[in-house]
Design a protein around this motif. Structure first.
Motif, PDB file in Angstrom:
ATOM      1  N   LEU A  22      14.730  51.144  49.045  1.00 49.36           N
ATOM      2  CA  LEU A  22      14.981  51.838  47.786  1.00 49.36           C
ATOM      3  C   LEU A  22      15.113  50.838  46.639  1.00 49.36           C
ATOM      4  O   LEU A  22      14.591  51.063  45.544  1.00 49.36           O
ATOM      5  CB  LEU A  22      16.237  52.700  47.898  1.00 49.36           C
ATOM      6  N   MET A  23      15.769  49.724  46.885  1.00 44.85           N
ATOM      7  CA  MET A  23      15.916  48.695  45.860  1.00 44.85           C
ATOM      8  C   MET A  23      14.564  48.093  45.500  1.00 44.85           C
ATOM      9  O   MET A  23      14.265  47.883  44.326  1.00 44.85           O
ATOM     10  CB  MET A  23      16.885  47.610  46.345  1.00 44.85           C
ATOM     11  N   ARG A  24      13.749  47.796  46.511  1.00 42.42           N
ATOM     12  CA  ARG A  24      12.414  47.255  46.245  1.00 42.42           C
ATOM     13  C   ARG A  24      11.594  48.234  45.430  1.00 42.42           C
ATOM     14  O   ARG A  24      10.938  47.856  44.453  1.00 42.42           O
ATOM     15  CB  ARG A  24      11.678  46.925  47.546  1.00 42.42           C
ATOM     16  N   SER A  91      21.593  39.735  43.770  1.00 42.75           N
ATOM     17  CA  SER A  91      22.709  40.161  44.603  1.00 42.75           C
ATOM     18  C   SER A  91      23.466  41.290  43.929  1.00 42.75           C
ATOM     19  O   SER A  91      23.504  41.369  42.700  1.00 42.75           O
ATOM     20  CB  SER A  91      23.668  38.997  44.855  1.00 42.75           C
ATOM     21  N   THR A  92      24.086  42.131  44.744  1.00 38.69           N
ATOM     22  CA  THR A  92      24.956  43.170  44.202  1.00 38.69           C
ATOM     23  C   THR A  92      26.295  42.572  43.788  1.00 38.69           C
ATOM     24  O   THR A  92      27.025  43.158  43.004  1.00 38.69           O
ATOM     25  CB  THR A  92      25.217  44.284  45.237  1.00 38.69           C
ATOM     26  N   GLU A  93      26.600  41.397  44.331  1.00 40.24           N
ATOM     27  CA  GLU A  93      27.869  40.720  44.041  1.00 40.24           C
ATOM     28  C   GLU A  93      27.655  39.635  42.994  1.00 40.24           C
ATOM     29  O   GLU A  93      26.747  38.825  43.122  1.00 40.24           O
ATOM     30  CB  GLU A  93      28.439  40.096  45.318  1.00 40.24           C
ATOM     31  N   ASP A  94      28.486  39.616  41.990  1.00 39.54           N
ATOM     32  CA  ASP A  94      28.415  38.608  40.945  1.00 39.54           C
ATOM     33  C   ASP A  94      29.380  37.475  41.278  1.00 39.54           C
ATOM     34  O   ASP A  94      30.336  37.216  40.564  1.00 39.54           O
ATOM     35  CB  ASP A  94      28.752  39.246  39.588  1.00 39.54           C
ATOM     36  N   VAL A 110      20.547  36.386  39.446  1.00 41.14           N
ATOM     37  CA  VAL A 110      20.724  37.585  38.637  1.00 41.14           C
ATOM     38  C   VAL A 110      21.474  38.616  39.469  1.00 41.14           C
ATOM     39  O   VAL A 110      21.104  38.892  40.618  1.00 41.14           O
ATOM     40  CB  VAL A 110      19.364  38.174  38.195  1.00 41.14           C
ATOM     41  N   CYS A 111      22.524  39.172  38.893  1.00 40.96           N
ATOM     42  CA  CYS A 111      23.267  40.243  39.552  1.00 40.96           C
ATOM     43  C   CYS A 111      22.483  41.542  39.402  1.00 40.96           C
ATOM     44  O   CYS A 111      21.903  41.812  38.351  1.00 40.96           O
ATOM     45  CB  CYS A 111      24.654  40.369  38.930  1.00 40.96           C
ATOM     46  N   LYS A 112      22.450  42.344  40.433  1.00 42.33           N
ATOM     47  CA  LYS A 112      21.687  43.598  40.404  1.00 42.33           C
ATOM     48  C   LYS A 112      22.255  44.625  39.432  1.00 42.33           C
ATOM     49  O   LYS A 112      21.647  45.666  39.227  1.00 42.33           O
ATOM     50  CB  LYS A 112      21.597  44.201  41.809  1.00 42.33           C
ATOM     51  N   THR A 113      23.375  44.321  38.820  1.00 38.79           N
ATOM     52  CA  THR A 113      23.945  45.247  37.842  1.00 38.79           C
ATOM     53  C   THR A 113      23.341  45.081  36.449  1.00 38.79           C
ATOM     54  O   THR A 113      23.647  45.865  35.558  1.00 38.79           O
ATOM     55  CB  THR A 113      25.474  45.083  37.746  1.00 38.79           C
ATOM     56  N   ILE A 116      17.115  46.407  33.420  1.00 35.74           N
ATOM     57  CA  ILE A 116      15.758  45.911  33.619  1.00 35.74           C
ATOM     58  C   ILE A 116      15.313  45.072  32.424  1.00 35.74           C
ATOM     59  O   ILE A 116      14.583  44.092  32.572  1.00 35.74           O
ATOM     60  CB  ILE A 116      14.772  47.044  33.938  1.00 35.74           C
ATOM     61  N   ASP A 117      15.773  45.423  31.228  1.00 38.11           N
ATOM     62  CA  ASP A 117      15.417  44.632  30.052  1.00 38.11           C
ATOM     63  C   ASP A 117      16.015  43.234  30.126  1.00 38.11           C
ATOM     64  O   ASP A 117      15.395  42.263  29.702  1.00 38.11           O
ATOM     65  CB  ASP A 117      15.868  45.345  28.768  1.00 38.11           C
ATOM     66  N   GLU A 118      17.222  43.125  30.667  1.00 37.47           N
ATOM     67  CA  GLU A 118      17.843  41.808  30.831  1.00 37.47           C
ATOM     68  C   GLU A 118      17.099  40.976  31.876  1.00 37.47           C
ATOM     69  O   GLU A 118      16.958  39.773  31.735  1.00 37.47           O
ATOM     70  CB  GLU A 118      19.312  41.947  31.219  1.00 37.47           C
ATOM     71  N   LEU A 119      16.610  41.626  32.930  1.00 35.15           N
ATOM     72  CA  LEU A 119      15.860  40.944  33.966  1.00 35.15           C
ATOM     73  C   LEU A 119      14.521  40.480  33.443  1.00 35.15           C
ATOM     74  O   LEU A 119      14.065  39.371  33.729  1.00 35.15           O
ATOM     75  CB  LEU A 119      15.670  41.836  35.197  1.00 35.15           C
ATOM     76  N   ALA A 120      13.873  41.324  32.650  1.00 38.72           N
ATOM     77  CA  ALA A 120      12.546  40.991  32.112  1.00 38.72           C
ATOM     78  C   ALA A 120      12.658  39.840  31.156  1.00 38.72           C
ATOM     79  O   ALA A 120      11.850  39.012  31.011  1.00 38.72           O
ATOM     80  CB  ALA A 120      11.947  42.189  31.428  1.00 38.72           C
TER      81      ALA A 120
END
Length: 120
Positions: A22-24, A91-94, A110-113, A116-120
């Motif tokens: 689901l995450m992928r 990771s889900t953990e920061d 990168v924390c998964k929290t 998407i704009d921050e990741l991009a």
């Protein structure tokens, strides 16, 4: 997310590695809509990451750090196979320990929290 190659721009090629399908799928969908990137491959295991990096080296590998038993050895192995591939741990953990580990092996964290704009 383009990479300059000669006189033209090309899509950044990504590898998504997370043990949770689901995450992928969510990452794939969001990145495809947000950045100019091509998801080269997705995988759920470190063995598959190694095989896929050998067969089709990506520009960037997004890897869930929690699926690695030894992140240092894993990144060293990836660097041996394809030194040009940038590694970003997710990771889900920061946790500070994850950030320190990523920096120690030359990867980003990168924390998964993040959005998407921050990741991009």
């Amino acid at each position: 997310m383009f990479r300059q190659t000669g006189a033209f721009m090309k899509f950044i090629q990504l590898l998504l590695a997370d043990e949770h399908g689901l995450m992928r799928a969510a990452l794939h969908e969001q990145l495809a809509q947000t950045v100019d990137a091509c998801i080269v491959t997705e995988t759920s295991s470190l063995d598959e990451v190694v095989h896929k990096v050998q067969s089709q080296p990506p520009d960037v590998a997004l890897i869930d750090i929690e699926m690695l038993s030894n992140a240092t050895a894993s990144v060293q192995q990836l660097r041996t196979l394809c030194a040009a591939t940038a590694v970003i741990f997710l990771s889900t953990e920061d946790w500070d320990v994850y950030l320190a580990l990523a920096w120690a092996v030359g990867a980003a964290f990168v924390c998964k929290t993040v959005t998407i704009d921050e990741l991009a």
